[in-house]
Scaffold this motif. Structure first.
Motif, short mmCIF file in Angstrom:
data_model
loop_
_atom_site.label_atom_id
_atom_site.label_comp_id
_atom_site.label_asym_id
_atom_site.label_seq_id
_atom_site.Cartn_x
_atom_site.Cartn_y
_atom_site.Cartn_z
N PRO A 50 28.07 24.89 6.02
CA PRO A 50 27.66 24.87 7.24
C PRO A 50 28.98 23.78 8.05
N ALA A 51 29.38 23.85 9.24
CA ALA A 51 30.35 22.74 9.76
C ALA A 51 29.39 21.44 10.12
N ARG A 52 29.72 20.45 9.33
CA ARG A 52 29.03 19.29 9.46
C ARG A 52 29.70 18.27 10.59
N ASP A 53 30.82 18.62 11.11
CA ASP A 53 31.74 18.03 11.96
C ASP A 53 32.40 18.92 12.75
N PRO A 54 32.36 19.03 14.05
CA PRO A 54 33.09 19.88 14.89
C PRO A 54 34.34 20.48 14.56
N GLN A 55 35.23 19.42 13.75
CA GLN A 55 36.56 19.80 13.24
C GLN A 55 36.32 20.83 12.23
N ASP A 56 35.32 21.17 11.56
CA ASP A 56 35.16 21.91 10.51
C ASP A 56 35.13 23.46 11.04
N LEU A 57 34.83 23.67 12.20
CA LEU A 57 34.66 24.98 12.80
C LEU A 57 35.88 25.71 12.72
N GLU A 58 36.90 25.31 12.71
CA GLU A 58 38.30 26.12 13.05
C GLU A 58 38.74 26.33 11.50
N ARG A 59 38.68 25.37 10.75
CA ARG A 59 38.96 25.87 9.16
C ARG A 59 38.18 26.86 8.68
N LEU A 60 36.87 26.59 8.92
CA LEU A 60 35.60 27.84 8.23
C LEU A 60 35.94 29.08 8.92
N LEU A 61 36.29 29.15 10.39
CA LEU A 61 36.63 30.43 10.71
C LEU A 61 37.87 31.03 10.24
N VAL A 62 38.96 30.58 10.16
CA VAL A 62 40.12 30.84 9.56
C VAL A 62 39.88 31.47 8.25
N ALA A 63 39.33 30.60 7.12
CA ALA A 63 38.89 30.82 5.85
C ALA A 63 38.12 32.13 5.90
N ARG A 64 37.03 32.39 6.62
CA ARG A 64 36.32 33.42 6.52
C ARG A 64 37.00 34.47 6.97
N GLN A 65 37.66 34.68 8.23
CA GLN A 65 38.35 35.70 8.64
C GLN A 65 39.39 36.11 7.31
#
Length: 123
Positions: free
Chosen positions: A8-23
């Motif tokens: 999960p995104a434990r910090d709002p800064q994690d969201l972008e990285r996770l989205l790109v990796a999952r895409q």
């Protein structure tokens, strides 16, 4: 891989990285899991009549499935520091072409973060 096994995104800064990796992995469900169930993605740009507001997980899922099927891949941009105010955060990334993304995330009751608004930039 089930949603519960994804980081999960434990910090709002994690969201972008996770989205790109999952895409890049073609993980549509993982991409959807980064948004609240009633989140909205705005795909309009200026006077772009082809853009639309995408609301809720079902529509977000269809949008990302179409995007992944197209073969287009997100590029990692230069993330700007999130602006956090209580349980809300404004996140953004500067793309290589100079365009900026803009998103609003909300802290969840378990301390993780999900996006509630995403201004999707074509390109």
């Amino acid at each position: 891989m089930g949603i519960q096994t994804r980081d999960p995104a434990r910090d709002p800064q994690d969201l972008e990285r996770l989205l790109v990796a999952r895409q890049h992995q073609g993980d549509v469900e993982g991409m959807v899991a980064l948004f609240e169930p009633d989140a909205v993605i705005d795909t309009t740009e200026g006077d772009n009549a082809g853009g639309r507001l995408i609301r809720g997980h079902a529509a977000i899922r269809a949008f990302f499935a179409e995007l992944c099927a197209s073969g287009r891949k997100f590029n990692v941009g230069q993330q700007v520091p999130a602006v956090v105010n209580g349980d809300l955060a404004l996140t953004g990334t500067r793309r290589a072409d100079g365009a900026m993304t803009g998103e609003v995330a909300r802290r969840q009751s378990d301390g993780t973060w999900l996006w509630i608004i995403d201004k999707y930039q074509h390109g």
